[in-house]
Each structure stands twice: as C-alpha cells, then as structure tokens.
Design an enzyme around this catalytic site. Structure first.
Site, short mmCIF file in Angstrom:
data_model
loop_
_atom_site.label_atom_id
_atom_site.label_comp_id
_atom_site.label_asym_id
_atom_site.label_seq_id
_atom_site.Cartn_x
_atom_site.Cartn_y
_atom_site.Cartn_z
N LYS A 101 -9.00 -4.63 39.44
CA LYS A 101 -8.19 -5.18 38.33
C LYS A 101 -8.92 -4.97 37.01
O LYS A 101 -8.33 -4.50 36.04
CB LYS A 101 -7.98 -6.67 38.56
CG LYS A 101 -7.47 -7.44 37.34
CD LYS A 101 -7.24 -8.90 37.63
CE LYS A 101 -8.47 -9.75 37.47
NZ LYS A 101 -8.82 -10.16 36.12
N ASN A 102 -10.22 -5.27 36.98
CA ASN A 102 -10.96 -5.27 35.72
C ASN A 102 -11.38 -3.88 35.26
O ASN A 102 -11.95 -3.73 34.18
CB ASN A 102 -12.18 -6.20 35.81
CG ASN A 102 -11.74 -7.66 35.87
OD1 ASN A 102 -10.56 -7.96 35.66
ND2 ASN A 102 -12.65 -8.54 36.20
N CYS A 146 -9.31 -20.32 28.11
CA CYS A 146 -8.63 -20.44 29.41
C CYS A 146 -9.41 -21.51 30.19
O CYS A 146 -10.33 -22.12 29.68
CB CYS A 146 -8.62 -19.10 30.14
SG CYS A 146 -10.22 -18.65 30.76
N ARG A 173 -13.81 -18.54 25.60
CA ARG A 173 -13.55 -17.09 25.64
C ARG A 173 -13.33 -16.49 24.24
O ARG A 173 -12.30 -15.90 23.95
CB ARG A 173 -12.35 -16.78 26.54
CG ARG A 173 -12.33 -17.42 27.89
CD ARG A 173 -13.36 -16.91 28.86
NE ARG A 173 -13.17 -15.53 29.26
CZ ARG A 173 -12.37 -15.13 30.25
NH1 ARG A 173 -11.63 -16.01 30.88
NH2 ARG A 173 -12.28 -13.85 30.59
N ASP A 180 -18.03 -13.74 38.78
CA ASP A 180 -16.75 -13.73 39.50
C ASP A 180 -16.92 -13.95 41.00
O ASP A 180 -15.93 -14.05 41.72
CB ASP A 180 -16.00 -12.41 39.27
CG ASP A 180 -15.54 -12.28 37.83
OD1 ASP A 180 -15.15 -11.18 37.43
OD2 ASP A 180 -15.59 -13.29 37.10
N ARG A 192 -2.95 -13.06 40.50
CA ARG A 192 -3.34 -12.28 39.32
C ARG A 192 -4.40 -11.24 39.70
O ARG A 192 -4.47 -10.18 39.11
CB ARG A 192 -3.94 -13.20 38.26
CG ARG A 192 -2.93 -14.12 37.61
CD ARG A 192 -3.52 -14.77 36.41
NE ARG A 192 -4.15 -13.76 35.56
CZ ARG A 192 -4.98 -14.05 34.56
NH1 ARG A 192 -5.31 -15.30 34.32
NH2 ARG A 192 -5.50 -13.09 33.83
C1 EPZ Z 1 -14.60 -9.98 31.83
O1 EPZ Z 1 -14.14 -11.01 30.99
C2 EPZ Z 1 -13.78 -10.08 33.10
N1 EPZ Z 1 -12.36 -9.84 32.79
C3 EPZ Z 1 -13.97 -11.45 33.73
O2 EPZ Z 1 -13.25 -11.46 34.95
C4 EPZ Z 1 -15.44 -11.65 34.04
O3 EPZ Z 1 -15.64 -12.94 34.57
C5 EPZ Z 1 -16.25 -11.47 32.75
O4 EPZ Z 1 -15.98 -10.19 32.16
C6 EPZ Z 1 -17.76 -11.56 33.00
O5 EPZ Z 1 -18.14 -10.57 33.92
C7 EPZ Z 1 -11.95 -8.58 32.59
O6 EPZ Z 1 -12.72 -7.62 32.65
C8 EPZ Z 1 -10.49 -8.39 32.30
P1 EPZ Z 1 -17.21 -11.44 28.57
P2 EPZ Z 1 -14.59 -11.02 29.42
O7 EPZ Z 1 -16.68 -11.03 27.25
O8 EPZ Z 1 -14.81 -9.63 28.95
C9 EPZ Z 1 -19.01 -14.57 25.55
C10 EPZ Z 1 -11.89 -12.34 36.59
O9 EPZ Z 1 -12.08 -13.30 37.33
N2 EPZ Z 1 -18.32 -13.81 24.49
O10 EPZ Z 1 -18.09 -10.48 29.33
O11 EPZ Z 1 -13.60 -11.86 28.70
C11 EPZ Z 1 -18.05 -15.28 26.50
O12 EPZ Z 1 -17.68 -16.54 25.97
C12 EPZ Z 1 -12.20 -12.43 35.13
O13 EPZ Z 1 -11.49 -11.21 36.97
C13 EPZ Z 1 -18.49 -14.19 23.15
O14 EPZ Z 1 -19.20 -15.15 22.86
O15 EPZ Z 1 -15.96 -11.77 29.51
C14 EPZ Z 1 -18.86 -15.40 27.77
O16 EPZ Z 1 -19.69 -16.53 27.68
C15 EPZ Z 1 -12.54 -13.84 34.75
N3 EPZ Z 1 -17.87 -13.48 22.18
C16 EPZ Z 1 -19.74 -14.15 27.75
O17 EPZ Z 1 -19.68 -13.64 26.42
C17 EPZ Z 1 -17.08 -12.40 22.45
O18 EPZ Z 1 -16.55 -11.77 21.50
C18 EPZ Z 1 -19.26 -13.04 28.69
O19 EPZ Z 1 -17.90 -12.87 28.45
C19 EPZ Z 1 -16.90 -12.03 23.80
C20 EPZ Z 1 -17.54 -12.75 24.80
#
Ligand code: EPZ
Length: 417
Positions: A22-23, A116, A121, A304, A396
């Site tokens: 998915k990701n 969420c 996020r 995850d 999802r």
């Molecule tokens: C991706 O989410 C995945 N989703 C998530 O999978 C996964 O849990 C996550 O990466 C971590 O591996 C998709 O790829 C569609 P991040 P993402 O930006 O990109 C902070 C699932 O279960 N952050 O890597 O949204 C954030 O708050 C889903 O399949 C900022 O502060 O996660 C978090 O603490 C859930 N500012 C950390 O970084 C930003 O601009 C990592 O988040 C962006 C992120």
C-alpha cells in the site's frame, strides 16, 4: 460497518500470497501526475485506500483504469489541481499529490490532512521543502494553496525522517530546474520503489536507498511500466500470526531482504525462519519468547509492526518493553488487548507487557490500521469468540485478511452490517 468474528485457531498451515505494498502504491500512483503519458502498474493491492486515491485523481480529470492488481493512469487531460477535504480526510496520503502538481503545473490546492488516531501527523517538512524550491504556500480555510512559476533545485535537509515528506520532495524535484539534494531522507523500501519507478519514467536520481538523494531535474517524464514492491508490513503481520498460533506457514511473492528487523525479532521469539529470494517459511513450536521493541525509521524496527508484536508479547513467555518512538499516540490497541486479558502498563511512549497471559475473546474496536490487525491476531489465540468492530480500518491496508488467514486454517467470518 463490517465486523470480523474471529474464533480461536488450532494452528495455521499452508501458503499465503503477499500483495503489493500500500505504502509504495500510493506515492507511485501520485507519480503518474508528473507525466502526460501512461503509467502502467502491476501488483497493485486491492485496498480501500487505492480506490480513494483513484477517485481523487479522477476528480482532477486523470484517466484511471483499475482492474484486479493492475492500473493504467494517464494524466494528459487534467481539469484541475484540487484535492478536496472530503477525500483527503479519508486518506492522509493524498498529500502526495502536492509535489507532483506543483512540479508539473505550478499550482495546487490540497486540503490540509488533519491529524489521525495515531498522532498530529504534521506536514510542515513537506511545505518547508517546497518553499525552499521556490513555491509560494499559504494556508487558507484548511487548504494548502501553493503556486510557483517553476520549481528550482535546492539543498534540503529534513529535520525529521519522514516517509511521505521524502516522497513528496523527491517527486517535486524530478521536474525542477537544476539539481536538488535531499538530506536525512527516509530509506523505507517503499521510498526506494518510488525512486525506481521515477527512474523508469526518465527521472535522474542518485543515492537511491540511502539517506541522501540527488535529483537532476529534467524537462519532462515519460510513461513507464512498474510492478509494485511486496508489502513487508502485510507479510510481517502474517509472520507474527504464524508465531502466535504455532503455525507452519510459507509466504510467497514477498521480499525478505526488506524485512530484516522483523525476521530478526521472530527468530529471537523462537521461530524457525527459512527464506528464499521471494518466500519466507515460518515454523513455530511452543510459546514464543517475549521480545523488546524499539520503533525507528528503516532499517530499524517499523512502527507499523509495533501493535502486532505487542499482541504476540501478551502471550509470550516473559516480560517485554515496547517503545513507540515515531508516533505520539500509537498504543490505542492496548486498552482493547487488556479487555481480552492482556497485562500491559503504559508510561508515556513505553509499554511494559507481562506475558504468559491466556487471552479470552471479547468484542473489541479497531482504531487504526495496524491496531485492528493486532486485535485479529489476538483473536486467533483467545479462548472463545472475538468480535472486531470497525473493520474498515483493516480494509484500508489489508487485502481480504480473513480470506488469506482462512485459507491456512483460521476461522474468521465477516459480518456486513
Ligand atoms: C508513512 O506515514 C506511512 N504511510 C505510515 O504508514 C508509517 O507509519 C509512517 O510512514 C512511518 O513509517 C504512508 O507511507 C502512506 P512520517 P508518514 O512522515 O509519511 C513527523 C500505515 O499503517 N513528521 O514518516 O505520514 C511525524 O509526526 C501508515 O500504513 C513531522 O513532524 O509518516 C512522525 O512523528 C500509518 N513533519 C514522524 O515524522 C512532517 O512534515 C514520521 O512520520 C512529516 C512528518
């Protein structure tokens, strides 16, 4: 809303075919916006999120053909560059249209993805990087309004390792004027899969798979054919299921080389793990040993998979400590597991799990994608019947989980209401 009725399993045996990730599919589908030519995808998982994103692209005038496992996407007659709130609120990953829209058309209106269940996020790093590439960005009425004559290459150091942040800026840089250097990139296999698809489309990217990506902008990208990488989290979920029910399971169409931290943990738990290039065999006799978990960006242990290993630790021998370092609220499966008899204490981002518990079936409620998976796993070992509600979370990210598990001996029934 659908429910799953999960009976206690007396052991799982057989083969489970793993779907595309998915990701990886979500950013790659958004990459189609970067070209007027057709992007042909295979091994696309049949998931709610893929349908939602397809709907979003169609609203922009993009031609999307979706048949089992395959997609053909052509963004050559787009009518608008708007991602509306009612679709973005269903799937945060819609933010991934922002970079491609700005890169190709110079403007975009994308609803701010709210928080969420698992955390706030934010997308500040996405926006800051695009501004460094010359975009003018305003937030108005809950929408990101961005415009630019032409994105320019820049040197961007991301403050936090962000998967979709890396992906958005990588896609934006492919059509920017000049060279972009992205530092502190996420190295998740899904980011690598996106980069490899972009290269097939004509992008010039160096450092793929490392934490520094150098992208030389080109005038345009062409169509391509790409097969989506196997889903390491779906595979990891079934690996944990096999360990919990003392199963004998072979996973096919999988990439063990992207699952090192997961397979190391189940080996420590006592499973016999045998891999080939595209299969994983898990053989488990007796109760698992408890394993400590410390989530971190790839190649560290994936957040995850945290909920799934917590379910395993509830019945394992020994006490374990689980630290969730990525998201601030990703323990919502804990109260539901405790209602099934688990013994878990939470202190901030750390959970202490006292194993050796006998779980009993209960009516439980899913709150996010991976929490719902952990409740199904708990139901496989709990005495009696477990009713998992709000299964749309599960749908999802998991292609017909109940069918895949029933094929190897589980007894899970879906009740559609
Ligand atoms: C991706 O989410 C995945 N989703 C998530 O999978 C996964 O849990 C996550 O990466 C971590 O591996 C998709 O790829 C569609 P991040 P993402 O930006 O990109 C902070 C699932 O279960 N952050 O890597 O949204 C954030 O708050 C889903 O399949 C900022 O502060 O996660 C978090 O603490 C859930 N500012 C950390 O970084 C930003 O601009 C990592 O988040 C962006 C992120």
């Amino acid at each position: 809303m659908d429910k799953l009725i999960v009976q206690k399993s007396m052991g799982l045996k057989g083969e489970i075919n793993i779907s595309g990730a998915k990701n990886a599919a979500l950013p790659i589908i958004c990459a189609s916006i970067l070209s007027a030519e057709t992007l042909e995808l295979s091994n696309v998982p049949h998931l709610r999120d893929i349908k939602t994103l397809s709907e979003l692209l169609r609203l922009m005038g993009i031609d999307v053909e979706l048949s089992t496992g395959n997609m053909k996407i052509t963004a050559n007659n787009m009518t608008n560059c708007i991602a509306p709130y009612d679709l973005v609120k269903q799937m945060r990953a819609s933010i991934l249209v922002l970079g491609p829209l700005l890169a190709r058309f110079g403007h975009a209106e994308v609803s701010l993805p709210g928080g969420c269940a698992i955390g706030a996020r934010p997308v500040d790093i996405h926006l800051k990087g695009l501004e460094q590439m010359g975009a003018h960005i305003e937030i108005e009425n809950g929408y990101i309004k961005a415009k630019v004559d032409k994105l320019k290459g820049a040197r961007i150091v991301m403050d936090v390792v962000t998967v979709t942040g890396t992906e958005n800026l990588l896609m934006a840089a492919t059509l920017a004027d000049g060279t972009t250097v992205l530092e502190n990139c996420a190295r998740e296999p899904e980011v690598t899969d996106l980069a490899e698809c972009l290269v097939k489309m004509g992008a010039q990217i160096e450092g793929i798979g490392t934490d520094t990506l150098t992208i030389h902008g080109v005038a345009k990208l062409h169509g391509a054919k790409h097969s989506v990488i196997a889903d390491r989290i779906e595979a990891g979920t079934y690996v944990v299921a096999a360990v919990m029910v003392q199963g004998d399971i072979t996973l096919t169409n999988v990439r063990p080389d992207t699952m090192g931290s997961i397979l190391d943990k189940v080996t420590s738990a006592g499973a016999k793990v045998t891999v080939t290039e595209s299969t994983i065999h898990i053989l488990m006799n007796g109760k698992p040993n408890a394993v400590d978990i410390n989530t971190s960006p790839y190649p560290g242990f994936p957040t995850d998979m945290q909920a799934q290993f917590m379910a395993m630790n509830c019945i394992a021998d020994g006490t374990s400590v689980i630290a969730e370092n990525i998201f601030e609220n990703r323990f919502m499966h804990v109260p539901e597991l405790c209602r099934m008899g688990a013994d878990i204490d939470i202190d901030g981002n750390v959970a202490v799990v006292r194993g050796g518990q006998f779980l009993t079936g209960a009516s439980v409620m899913a709150t996010d994608l991976r929490a719902s998976a952990s409740l199904v796993l708990a139901g496989l070992v709990a005495d009696g019947e477990t009713i998992v509600d709000r299964v749309y979370h599960l749908d999802r990210g998991y292609e017909s989980m109940e069918n895949k598990l029933n094929k190897v001996g589980a007894n899970i029934q879906r009740i559609s209401e």
